[in-house]
Design a protein around this motif. Structure first.
Motif, PDB file in Angstrom:
ATOM      1  N   LYS A  67      -0.390   3.568  -3.005  1.00 45.26           N
ATOM      2  CA  LYS A  67      -0.798   4.914  -2.598  1.00 45.26           C
ATOM      3  C   LYS A  67      -0.411   5.967  -3.622  1.00 45.26           C
ATOM      4  CE  LYS A  67      -0.730   8.068   1.358  1.00 45.26           C
ATOM      5  NZ  LYS A  67      -0.305   8.240   2.765  1.00 45.26           N
ATOM      6  N   TYR A  74       0.819  -1.216   0.000  1.00 46.63           N
ATOM      7  CA  TYR A  74       0.000   0.000   0.000  1.00 46.63           C
ATOM      8  C   TYR A  74       0.849   1.261   0.000  1.00 46.63           C
ATOM      9  CZ  TYR A  74      -2.862   3.829   1.660  1.00 46.63           C
ATOM     10  OH  TYR A  74      -3.465   5.063   1.799  1.00 46.63           O
ATOM     11  N   THR A  75       1.711   1.407   1.017  1.00 44.83           N
ATOM     12  CA  THR A  75       2.444   2.660   1.193  1.00 44.83           C
ATOM     13  C   THR A  75       3.418   2.932   0.058  1.00 44.83           C
ATOM     14  OG1 THR A  75       2.262   2.493   3.604  1.00 44.83           O
ATOM     15  CG2 THR A  75       3.988   3.925   2.729  1.00 44.83           C
ATOM     16  N   ASN A  85      -6.003   2.844  -4.698  1.00 43.00           N
ATOM     17  CA  ASN A  85      -5.117   2.587  -3.554  1.00 43.00           C
ATOM     18  C   ASN A  85      -5.888   2.198  -2.296  1.00 43.00           C
ATOM     19  OD1 ASN A  85      -6.197   5.151  -3.078  1.00 43.00           O
ATOM     20  ND2 ASN A  85      -4.265   6.209  -3.464  1.00 43.00           N
TER      21      ASN A  85
END
Length: 321
Positions: free
Chosen positions: A139, A134-135, A145
């Motif tokens: 994202k 994710y990060t 995201n």
């Protein structure tokens, strides 16, 4: 990623390191994990139960610390996040990533040795998914995201369940599915009245990429899809009469707020005021703010009702007997 974007000679306080763990997010993670642990329906030594919840909390804090380290550059550009420890210079980036790695290893190893390795594996996957998938990838690369990345926040009840039983049955994954489907309307409602921040930071949130009207439509669609998942535990032996009432009535309110948001102009105009408050929004964005706030209440009530029903030993509805 870069180190802190501003520096300070004062040493970091323990409060600054604690903020790296995102305690408000951690509290929701702990709550949903505890619900999964209790709903598993098997006895567990109270000490081991406490260790399981501690590991999940520490794991959540570890992934948050890694997230704050990597996102220091974009956090510094957004009003909502610029006061976080790394972008504000209270904690050095190297210290944040070191804390995240150490806590990750500690939480996963303790979970495996004290409880079981299925729970530990799920915890390790959750930390990796949030901090890396994710990060570091989703994202900054896709408007989906939040949709895909929401899996990280949805897994704690499965981890809690697995910590007790060593298994992850369908009802555990149903709890995961509720949080997973809840995440897009929750965060997209927030992004409708903070889209200027995301645009400034270059984060492709849905209102920035597809526009407010498309975002409002997708919030409504996800809300319609969400409610059946929320009601489903009353039909799978997981929830009882109280849960059915809370999920049904709360779901009706959720849908009403989503419909009002769909018909509104939330996100169509930027808010010219310089405010850091999540709930202080211009008149046109109040419908987004209202859905965002109620979504937190709704999820809390769902899991609280399940928790109370199982702690009190209330039986499921007759058609599940």
């Amino acid at each position: 990623m870069s180190e802190a974007l501003s520096s300070t000679k004062a040493p970091a306080r323990w409060q600054d390191f604690f903020q790296l763990l995102k305690p408000r997010v951690m509290s929701l993670v702990v709550f949903t994990a505890l619900t999964g642990l209790v709903c598993a329906g098997q006895p567990i030594n109270p000490v081991l139960g406490a260790v399981a919840i501690l590991c999940i909390a520490v794991g959540a804090g570890a992934s948050a610390s890694l997230n704050m380290w990597y996102d220091a550059d974009i956090d510094a550009k957004m009003r909502r996040t610029r006061g976080r420890p790394v972008p504000s210079g209270k904690v050095q980036g190297a210290d944040a990533v070191a804390l995240g790695v150490v806590l990750s290893l500690f939480s996963v190893m303790l979970m495996g040795m004290a409880l079981n390795w299925l729970a530990a594996g799920l915890l390790a996957f959750t930390i990796f998914f949030y901090a890396v998938v994710y990060t570091m990838w989703l994202k900054r690369s896709t408007a989906q995201n939040i949709v895909i990345g929401g899996l990280a926040g949805a897994l704690p009840p499965v981890i809690g369940w697995a910590a007790v039983t060593g298994t992850a049955p369908p009802n555990a994954w149903l709890l995961c599915a509720i949080i997973f489907m809840w995440t897009p309307p929750h965060f997209w409602a927030l992004s409708l009245y903070t889209s200027e921040d995301y645009e400034k930071a270059g984060v492709p949130m849905m209102p920035v990429v597809k526009g407010p009207a498309s975002t409002r439509k997708q919030i409504l669609i996800y809300s319609v899809l969400l409610i059946p998942f929320c009601v489903a535990p009353a039909f799978t032996g997981l929830g009882g009469m109280a849960y059915l009432a809370v999920s049904g009535l709360g779901g009706a309110v959720f849908l009403l707020l989503a419909w009002r948001l769909f018909r509104s102009q939330a996100g169509d105009a930027a808010d010219p005021r310089n405010t850091d408050g999540l709930y202080d929004v211009r008149a046109g964005a109040r419908d987004a703010r209202n859905l965002f706030a109620f979504s937190i209440l709704y999820l809390t009530l769902l899991f609280a009702t399940l928790l109370v029903e199982h702690l009190m030993g209330l039986k499921p509805l007759e058609w599940m007997s």
